[in-house]
Design a protein around this motif. Structure first.
Motif, short mmCIF file in Angstrom:
data_model
loop_
_atom_site.label_atom_id
_atom_site.label_comp_id
_atom_site.label_asym_id
_atom_site.label_seq_id
_atom_site.Cartn_x
_atom_site.Cartn_y
_atom_site.Cartn_z
N CYS A 68 0.84 -1.20 0.00
CA CYS A 68 0.00 0.00 0.00
C CYS A 68 0.87 1.26 0.00
CB CYS A 68 -0.98 -0.05 1.15
SG CYS A 68 -0.20 -0.29 2.75
N TYR A 69 0.47 2.27 0.75
CA TYR A 69 1.21 3.54 0.69
C TYR A 69 2.65 3.38 1.20
CZ TYR A 69 -3.16 5.79 -0.35
OH TYR A 69 -4.32 6.14 -0.96
N ASN A 93 2.24 0.85 -5.05
CA ASN A 93 1.06 1.07 -4.22
C ASN A 93 -0.20 0.50 -4.88
OD1 ASN A 93 -1.01 2.02 -2.67
ND2 ASN A 93 -0.22 4.11 -2.52
N SER A 119 8.47 7.73 -4.68
CA SER A 119 8.52 7.21 -3.31
C SER A 119 9.40 8.08 -2.44
CB SER A 119 9.08 5.79 -3.29
OG SER A 119 8.36 5.01 -4.17
#
Ligand code: SF4
Ligand code: SF4
Lengths: 127, 279
Positions: A68-69, A93, A119
């Motif tokens: 995910c994040y 993500n 990122s």
């Protein structure tokens, strides 16, 4: 980056925060590929239990994580006392990317620069 | 944070030398079935590329073309490897085989944890202890004078209340639906909004309206005219309910808010009893 990236895929077992179709399509693409890879039913569970597998993964010189994040993944590893390196990690993500893009990035033989930049930017922004 | 550092069983689907590779659809079904049961599964090929395993229990499954011992151990004794032939088993039968091995070895099965707990973003945390003070369930503690998640199992499922009081947006719940609490990036508007909610004294003490006042001119005029105590109490209740809805805070949590004195005393105690780093 000449290292073959290690690939980690999170199946996110609870809460349905990762869209089911994305999760399934990425798993299908991954299992149809020629890659070796690691999968976990729920990365949050490993972090909660402080599973040593996270330390081993964090030590990889080159790692792609489909979960995910980036900020959540980074601090989940940290919570398990397995901090991720600041370089050589690509976060894919699955909560926001479509399956095609996620898979393309996951299967690319090297870290995807655009994602690395994104990122890093995300992590820097939060620093 | 860490509940139990014992390693879980890891399953390896071996498709390297001395084994027959699986067809892609079968491989997918196997991964699906095992992941659904909560297992960690690695696909190993001749050239590796998967994480090195330094300790724990490995269950290696494959369609082997050579005879393999059922049990092996790494030279340092930290990794025990159990090997099982897949044969023509269906994915469900493979799951049954895995569960049989888990039972035999008394290995730690997946599950038995609570998928809701706070995760701290230490790039942002300023160690202000508001979360520790605010949380009624002792989820937080202090170690080496640093805020830590110590009792994650005490966290109330779906309650993001402490992340709402954190002035730095430093508390994540990865499984929360919305950003930035779910780990999404933080924009200036998030910071402004969170900052508005953070003052515990405003939230708990005499001036709960402060935060809401900031939002609504209408509310501002109403509060400024307010004199009647009963009405004030009613308004306070109304605002709490409104705030509770906005912040997603469960009744259980809001129903038992501590007093300001209790909060301050708790933070002071936690800091006072924090141990110095071990030498
Ligand atoms: S790390 Fe993210 S994707 Fe994985 S289980 Fe946790 S919330 Fe889900
Ligand atoms: S409220 Fe936020 S900044 Fe303060 S100690 Fe807790 S996590 Fe850190």
């Amino acid at each position: 980056m000449s290292q073959v990236p290690r690939v980690l895929y999170c199946h996110c077992a609870y809460a349905r925060v990762v869209p089911e179709d994305v999760k399934e399509a990425v798993l299908e693409g991954l299992t149809a590929s020629e890659l070796a890879f690691d999968t976990v039913a729920d990365l949050c569970e490993l972090a909660a239990k402080g599973d040593p597998a996270l330390k081993q993964l964090a030590q990889a010189p080159c790692l792609k994580i489909a979960a995910c994040y980036p900020r959540a993944v980074k601090w989940l590893f940290s919570a398990a006392e397995a901090p991720l390196a600041t370089e050589g990690v690509e976060f894919i993500n699955l909560r926001v990317l479509n399956a095609e893009t996620a898979l393309e990035r996951l299967l690319a033989p090297e870290l995807t620069t655009v994602i690395e930049a994104e990122s890093t930017a995300i992590l820097e922004e939060t620093a | 944070m860490i509940q139990n550092a014992a390693p879980a069983l890891r399953i390896v689907l071996y498709e390297g030398v001395g084994s027959q590779p699986l067809a892609a659809p079968e491989r997918l079904e196997l991964f699906r079935a095992l992941l659904k049961k909560g297992y960690q599964v690695t696909r190993a090929l001749k050239d590796g590329g998967v994480s090195a395993i330094q300790e724990g229990l490995l269950l290696v499954l494959g369609r082997f073309t050579e005879t393999r011992p059922e049990l092996a151990e790494s030279h340092d004794g930290k990794v025990t490897v159990h090997v099982r032939e897949l044969g023509e088993r269906s994915p469900q039968d493979v799951v049954a085989l895995v569960e049989e091995v888990v039972g035999e070895l008394e290995a730690k099965a997946p599950g038995g944890w609570k998928p809701w707990f706070p995760v701290i973003d230490y790039d942002r945390c300023t160690n202000c202890m508001q979360c520790l003070s605010f949380c009624l369930f002792d989820v937080y503690g202090v170690e080496n004078k640093k805020l830590k998640v110590l009792n994650q199992n005490n966290c109330k499922t779906d309650c993001p209340a402490c992340s709402r009081v954190c002035p730095e947006v430093a508390i994540l719940f990865p499984k929360y639906k919305q950003g930035p609490i779910n780990g999404d990036k933080i924009d200036p508007e998030d910071l402004r909004r969170e900052a508005m909610k953070v003052d515990i004294s405003a939230l708990l003490g005499g001036d709960i309206y402060a935060a809401l006042r900031d939002r609504s001119d209408k509310a501002k005029s109403r509060f400024s005219k307010e004199r009647d105590e009963d009405r004030a109490l009613k308004e306070r209740q109304f605002c709490l309910t409104k705030l509770q809805k906005q912040l997603d805070i469960p009744d259980e949590v809001l129903a038992s808010l501590p007093t300001m004195e209790q909060i301050q005393a708790k933070a002071a105690r936690a800091l006072g009893s924090s141990e110095e780093p071990a030498s």
